[in-house]
Motif scaffolding. Structure first.
Motif, PDB file in Angstrom:
ATOM      1  N   ASP A  69       0.902  -0.802  -0.036  1.00 21.15           N
ATOM      2  CA  ASP A  69       0.171  -0.364  -0.013  1.00 21.15           C
ATOM      3  C   ASP A  69       0.651   1.286  -0.443  1.00 21.15           C
ATOM      4  O   ASP A  69       0.604   2.538  -0.752  1.00 21.15           O
ATOM      5  CB  ASP A  69      -0.804   0.356   1.073  1.00 21.15           C
ATOM      6  N   GLN A  70       2.143   1.274   0.565  1.00 21.60           N
ATOM      7  CA  GLN A  70       3.016   2.503   0.851  1.00 21.60           C
ATOM      8  C   GLN A  70       3.575   2.283  -0.754  1.00 21.60           C
ATOM      9  O   GLN A  70       3.578   3.920  -1.035  1.00 21.60           O
ATOM     10  CB  GLN A  70       3.663   2.339   2.011  1.00 21.60           C
ATOM     11  N   MET A  71       3.669   1.413  -1.058  1.00 18.35           N
ATOM     12  CA  MET A  71       4.726   1.577  -2.649  1.00 18.35           C
ATOM     13  C   MET A  71       3.629   2.141  -3.525  1.00 18.35           C
ATOM     14  O   MET A  71       4.093   2.563  -4.357  1.00 18.35           O
ATOM     15  CB  MET A  71       5.234  -0.062  -2.691  1.00 18.35           C
ATOM     16  N   ILE A  72       2.902   1.774  -3.870  1.00 18.52           N
ATOM     17  CA  ILE A  72       1.219   2.398  -4.570  1.00 18.52           C
ATOM     18  C   ILE A  72       0.941   3.717  -3.975  1.00 18.52           C
ATOM     19  O   ILE A  72       0.924   4.768  -4.676  1.00 18.52           O
ATOM     20  CB  ILE A  72      -0.447   1.345  -4.189  1.00 18.52           C
ATOM     21  N   TYR A  73       0.704   3.985  -3.151  1.00 20.53           N
ATOM     22  CA  TYR A  73       1.184   5.380  -3.013  1.00 20.53           C
ATOM     23  C   TYR A  73       2.332   6.066  -2.860  1.00 20.53           C
ATOM     24  O   TYR A  73       1.920   7.496  -4.129  1.00 20.53           O
ATOM     25  CB  TYR A  73       0.629   5.856  -1.090  1.00 20.53           C
ATOM     26  N   LEU A  91       8.736  -3.668  -6.529  1.00 23.74           N
ATOM     27  CA  LEU A  91       7.434  -4.483  -5.743  1.00 23.74           C
ATOM     28  C   LEU A  91       7.749  -4.666  -3.995  1.00 23.74           C
ATOM     29  O   LEU A  91       9.356  -5.572  -4.439  1.00 23.74           O
ATOM     30  CB  LEU A  91       6.509  -5.872  -6.437  1.00 23.74           C
ATOM     31  N   PRO A  92       7.948  -4.736  -3.099  1.00 22.26           N
ATOM     32  CA  PRO A  92       8.282  -4.936  -1.530  1.00 22.26           C
ATOM     33  C   PRO A  92       8.335  -6.557  -1.646  1.00 22.26           C
ATOM     34  O   PRO A  92       8.287  -7.203  -1.846  1.00 22.26           O
ATOM     35  CB  PRO A  92       7.303  -3.424  -0.800  1.00 22.26           C
ATOM     36  N   ALA A 103       2.419 -13.224  -6.363  1.00 21.92           N
ATOM     37  CA  ALA A 103       3.351 -12.207  -7.431  1.00 21.92           C
ATOM     38  C   ALA A 103       2.150 -11.312  -7.992  1.00 21.92           C
ATOM     39  O   ALA A 103       2.499  -9.909  -8.506  1.00 21.92           O
ATOM     40  CB  ALA A 103       4.100 -13.319  -8.226  1.00 21.92           C
ATOM     41  N   LEU A 104       1.671 -12.436  -9.194  1.00 25.89           N
ATOM     42  CA  LEU A 104       0.852 -11.802  -9.463  1.00 25.89           C
ATOM     43  C   LEU A 104      -0.307 -10.746  -8.911  1.00 25.89           C
ATOM     44  O   LEU A 104      -0.925  -9.596 -10.114  1.00 25.89           O
ATOM     45  CB  LEU A 104      -0.027 -12.576 -10.700  1.00 25.89           C
ATOM     46  N   ARG A 109      -1.897  -5.077  -8.628  1.00 25.43           N
ATOM     47  CA  ARG A 109      -2.656  -4.000  -7.865  1.00 25.43           C
ATOM     48  C   ARG A 109      -1.518  -2.740  -7.974  1.00 25.43           C
ATOM     49  O   ARG A 109      -2.205  -1.604  -8.067  1.00 25.43           O
ATOM     50  CB  ARG A 109      -2.542  -3.975  -6.446  1.00 25.43           C
ATOM     51  N   VAL A 110      -1.071  -2.600  -8.540  1.00 31.70           N
ATOM     52  CA  VAL A 110       0.233  -1.903  -8.464  1.00 31.70           C
ATOM     53  C   VAL A 110       0.158  -0.637 -10.049  1.00 31.70           C
ATOM     54  O   VAL A 110       0.299  -0.101 -10.425  1.00 31.70           O
ATOM     55  CB  VAL A 110       2.401  -2.055  -8.397  1.00 31.70           C
TER      56      VAL A 110
END
Length: 271
Positions: A69-73, A91-92, A103-104, A109-110
């Protein structure tokens, strides 16, 4: 100096052509709208929304704690600022290593929630099925070999990797595997320059180096490092183009002094 170029989106195919044409690829990290906008305006080819945000934005010792979620933000912020550069998102840790289905799910999501253009995953043979799953879904993947910070607890240190013959051969094998799996590029971090040049010459996809010498097809640095925003971090491979830590601290000290002395705001700075 700003690069005044017609805004035309860099793509994964652009990077492949740059390798073919012998044009070096410039890449930096960014984690927010403002920094991405400035880097993009300067003519940067690619922006990495790195999980190094865990270190430079959140103050963690390693990259491991940052969440999907943080990486998406962070990626959403960067994509809004980058009009030309290719945006690649890490991807974290924990979102792809053990389960190709997970993984997929993480990758989708990203891509759906950020509008980014590609993803980066750390590792070679160990994550083969995760890479295959993501690439087969039509999502561009950049690999990452050598020092892989998400594996820091396994490595035990941030020392140079692939100095012995066995590890160097594994890196060579993993590089060929990433190419065969359909990765469009891969990063090589903190490995001997001679090995990095050899790997670069052996594959048809672009290589991006960080602490891997001048024989790679491109280079990436953490933008906070090259701007001199952390004087305590002084690895050999970082070139500082500014010393912003001292300049920012000095500016804030002057602001504090001006406020304390009632010099700010003056008559020209009020209504």
């Amino acid at each position: 100096m700003s690069v005044n170029k017609e805004i035309k989106r860099i793509t994964t195919e652009t990077l492949r052509k740059m390798k073919f044409d012998g044009e070096r690829i410039s890449m930096l990290t960014a984690y927010d709208f403002t920094m991405a906008t400035l880097a993009d305006k300067a003519g940067l080819d690619a922006i990495l929304v790195g999980d190094s945000a865990a270190n430079v934005m959140s103050g963690y010792e390693t990259t491991l704690p940052i969440t999907l979620d943080q990486m998406i933000y962070h990626a959403q912020c960067v994509v809004r600022g980058a009009k030309r550069a290719l945006v690649v998102v890490d991807l974290p840790f924990g979102t792809y290593q053990s389960d190709p289905k997970k993984a997929l799910y993480s990758a989708v999501r990203v891509m759906k929630e950020t509008g980014a253009h590609a993803l980066k995953l750390e590792g070679g043979k160990e994550i083969e099925e995760s890479i295959r799953s993501i690439v087969n879904a039509g999502i561009p993947v950049m690999g990452h070999l050598g020092l892989t910070p998400q594996s820091i607890n396994q490595f035990g240190s941030y020392k140079v990797r692939a100095k012995d013959d066995a590890e160097a051969q594994k890196l060579m094998d993993d590089a060929k595997l990433l190419e065969e799996l359909g990765c469009f590029s891969f990063v090589m971090e903190k490995i001997p320059a001679e090995l990095a040049a050899k790997v670069t010459a052996s594959v048809s996809i672009p290589t991006i180096g960080i602490g891997a010498g001048n024989g790679c097809d491109g280079q990436v640095l953490v933008i906070h490092d090259m701007l001199g925003l952390n004087n305590d971090f002084k690895p050999k491979f970082v070139r500082r183009y500014l010393n912003l830590e001292d300049e920012i601290v000095g500016a804030v000290e002057q602001y504090v002094a001006d406020v304390k002395s009632s010099d700010f705001p003056n008559s020209n700075e009020q209504y």
